[in-house]
Structure formats: structure tokens, C-alpha cells
Design an enzyme around this catalytic site. Sequence first.
Site, PDB file in Angstrom:
ATOM      1  N   HIS A  79      -5.766  -3.422  -2.411  1.00  0.00           N
ATOM      2  CA  HIS A  79      -5.461  -2.477  -3.488  1.00  0.00           C
ATOM      3  C   HIS A  79      -5.393  -3.153  -4.859  1.00  0.00           C
ATOM      4  CE1 HIS A  79      -4.678   0.838  -0.700  1.00  0.00           C
ATOM      5  NE2 HIS A  79      -4.161  -0.098   0.081  1.00  0.00           N
TER       6      HIS A  79
ATOM      7  N   SER B 153       0.790  -1.230   0.000  1.00  0.00           N
ATOM      8  CA  SER B 153       0.000   0.000   0.000  1.00  0.00           C
ATOM      9  C   SER B 153       0.821   1.278   0.000  1.00  0.00           C
ATOM     10  CB  SER B 153      -0.955  -0.008   1.194  1.00  0.00           C
ATOM     11  OG  SER B 153      -0.241  -0.198   2.387  1.00  0.00           O
TER      12      SER B 153
ATOM     13  N   LYS C  46     -12.084   0.814  -1.145  1.00  0.00           N
ATOM     14  CA  LYS C  46     -11.102   1.456  -2.022  1.00  0.00           C
ATOM     15  C   LYS C  46     -11.700   1.537  -3.428  1.00  0.00           C
ATOM     16  CE  LYS C  46      -7.513   0.458   1.229  1.00  0.00           C
ATOM     17  NZ  LYS C  46      -8.408   0.006   2.323  1.00  0.00           N
TER      18      LYS C  46
HETATM   19  C1  LIG Z   1      -3.389  -3.445   2.331  1.00  0.00           C
HETATM   20  C2  LIG Z   1      -4.493  -3.018   3.230  1.00  0.00           C
HETATM   21  N1  LIG Z   1      -5.132  -3.933   3.957  1.00  0.00           N
HETATM   22  C3  LIG Z   1      -6.147  -3.602   4.778  1.00  0.00           C
HETATM   23  C4  LIG Z   1      -6.563  -2.304   4.918  1.00  0.00           C
HETATM   24  C5  LIG Z   1      -7.670  -1.964   5.856  1.00  0.00           C
HETATM   25  O1  LIG Z   1      -8.869  -1.814   5.178  1.00  0.00           O
HETATM   26  P1  LIG Z   1     -10.022  -0.892   5.757  1.00  0.00           P
HETATM   27  O2  LIG Z   1      -9.616   0.517   5.468  1.00  0.00           O
HETATM   28  O3  LIG Z   1     -11.248  -1.336   5.045  1.00  0.00           O
HETATM   29  O4  LIG Z   1     -10.077  -1.150   7.234  1.00  0.00           O
HETATM   30  C6  LIG Z   1      -5.942  -1.317   4.157  1.00  0.00           C
HETATM   31  C7  LIG Z   1      -6.447   0.076   4.209  1.00  0.00           C
HETATM   32  O5  LIG Z   1      -5.960   1.013   4.515  1.00  0.00           O
HETATM   33  C8  LIG Z   1      -4.868  -1.670   3.309  1.00  0.00           C
HETATM   34  O6  LIG Z   1      -4.210  -0.732   2.616  1.00  0.00           O
END
Ligand SMILES: Cc1ncc(COP(=O)(O)O)c(C=O)c1O
Length: 382
Positions: A202, A174, A233
Site C-alpha cells: 500500500h 492495510s 493496488k
Molecule cells: C499488505 C498486503 N500485503 C500483501 C497483499 C496481497 O497482495 P495480492 O492481493 O497481490 O495477493 C495485500 C493485499 O491485499 C496487502 O494488503
Amino acid sequence: MYEEGLETLKREGLLRSISDRDSPQGRVVRVRGGEFINFSSNDYLGLCNHDSVRKAAVRALEEYGTGSGASRLLSGGSTLHRRLERLVSRLKATEASILFGSGYAANTGVIPAIAGGDTTIFSDELNHASLIDGCRLSRAGTVIYRHGDMDHLDGLLRRECRGRPLIVTDSVFSMDGDIAPLTDLRRLALSYSALLYIDDAHGTGVLGRGRGALAHFGISPEPFMIQMGTLSKAAGSYGAFVAADGGVIKWLTNTARTLVYSTALPAHLVAASLEAVEIILNDTSLVERLWDNRDRLVSGLHSIGVDTGRSETPIVPVLLEETGSAVRLSEFLLDRGIYAPAIRKPTVRIPRLRLTVTAAHTEEDIGLLVRSLKEARDCGLF
Ligand SMILES: Cc1ncc(COP(=O)(O)O)c(C=O)c1O
């Protein structure tokens, strides 16, 4: 009570604060008293404020009300939840899937549910915080492998495994925007009889013509794979899902604590996700536009000598030497009508601007960003 800690954060330039938006999420946002072209969201397809997605949410709001009122295992679910799970299973080509309140909840609920004291977890060093916390919450031992280094992982699987192995990885990292080597991860999982847990937050709606990272590599889901994805997202809504074999999903329904002991997603958010996933499945034009914009941005940045690190996706970091220059560069862009906040410790080791480009950006938006970064570079800001 926390003054000293706050003082230290401030001295080190690491004190963060929240800038609230006064507009919908999108290409242009109103924030900090001005309007800016937004290069900071994960709204990759521009679905957060898309007409038919918004209308679907409004219809469900009228029909189902605002809250879901209970956990999914009590009375919190609706027929929309079930429909979305069927649609997600289609998107991910799996037997079944189950919704979670958020990606964070999915990762911190699923990993402890599938990794007990008899499991060894192998986790990429750059995995998302929610995966790290999921590993911490489980009773399994966790071994960290060097980022994307399959030889290192192979050696660790051979030497360090004390029980059932579970490999855990982001599909798209990310903060760097690179893609995990899923073909090699699949091969290693097969040869060590490991489970493979893929956080496709992502990748969903972005890679593989929208279907995600496995589709990007042409890999069909297999029983030892568990795919997690977010609806917050590219899908422009909120919540998350886990897609896997029917038996795995039944197990999670009974044992994932963040599912069992947490209120179900409200139906209007589920309705928004349903519409968004339909769009992703049936119309690839948004994904195509996203990738055209991504290519335009990266070639613009390379043409002015900006290092975009390992990025292979619409997440494009501008890596900087120190926190101060990340903050100064972000402020410089703000003065030119561009919103791209600095990312610093503890989120990342190397400070950066994390640029995200979306299907909604125009050629002019990207041109303005590239020209502004060139100006900043010519001024010696980075
Ligand atoms: C790779 C990854 N996994 C999990 C999450 C968490 O998702 P959420 O924002 O729906 O809690 C994020 C979000 O920021 C992320 O970038």
C-alpha cells in the site's frame, strides 16, 4: 458438513458473502443491482481502467495471447517480464527485482526462502495475513512484537533471538492506514545485523511521490533490505515484485517455491503494469491528487467528530464498537449511493468501515460521504 460453523458465523454477524461488480473497477461501480460511489478499492491512482494502461494490455494480449503457459523458469516469461523487472528496480532504486504471481504468493514464497531453521523472525502484530502465512510456512521461529512498538522490538531482539534475525513489516498497515517507523526499523536491523523485509503493497504508488515507503522516509535501499510490492493496488494491474540486491534476487529465483512452481504472470498483465509504473515514475499529478483527496476526506471526517484512528494514508478506517453497527452503517451508506463494506473479525479485532480514497474521487464524492456519515451519526448509528 460445515453447517454448524456457518450457523455460528451467521449468529455472530460474521458470515461474509461476495458482491460481484458489473462494471470496471473505479470511482463509480455497479454492484448489488445499483451504481455507487466506491470507497472500497485499492485502486489508489485510478489506473485499473486507465486508457493507456488498458491499451497496453490489449496490445500485449494481441501479441502474446492470454496465458503464459508455464513457470517463469520454463517458458512462462517474456521480454515484457524482464522489462518490468528493470523498471521496478528503477522505481525502488535496487540492483534487481523479480515478479511474482501475486502479493500473497510473494510473501508466502519469499519468507520461507530467506528464513530457515537458523532464523528468528520478528513480526509486527498487525502484519498482513500473507506475511503471517509466510512466517508460518518457514521453518523459523516467529516472535510477535507489539504494533509499531520499537522498544518492545528492541527488547525482543536482545532476548529472543535464536539465530539470524529477520524483521518483517507492512510499510502501510492495510486496515489502519498507518505507516511503519522505517527509520527506527532500519536502525534496529543495523544494530542487530537483521534482514528487513518490507511489504510495500500500500506504499508503492502512494508514498514517496509514488516510489514507496523507503523514499517517503528518505532511506536508500541497503543490502539487508528486501522490498516487496504489489502491482494490484496503485498500479491497477495484477501481480507483485520483490526488489533487492542482485544476490538476493538470484537466490529467490532458485528457491522461492511460489515462483518456481507457479505459472508466470500473463504478458498482458505485465504490459499493463509496465505502463502503470511508467505513469507513476513520470507523472506525479495522480499521486498529488490522491493526497489532496486524502486530506479533504480526513479533514471532513474530523470536522464531524469521526475518529480515524492512526490513519496517515488514503486508507482511512471509521472504527466502530461492534460488528452490528459496522454492517448497519455500511447498509446506511449503500442507501445513499456509497459503497463501503464493513470489515470485521477475523480480518480485524475492532470492526470498522475501511474507507479508501483515490485520485479519481471528486470533491462532491467526498462531500457526499462526509454528509452521509454525519447523518448516520446524528441518527445514532455510530
Ligand atoms: C499488505 C498486503 N500485503 C500483501 C497483499 C496481497 O497482495 P495480492 O492481493 O497481490 O495477493 C495485500 C493485499 O491485499 C496487502 O494488503
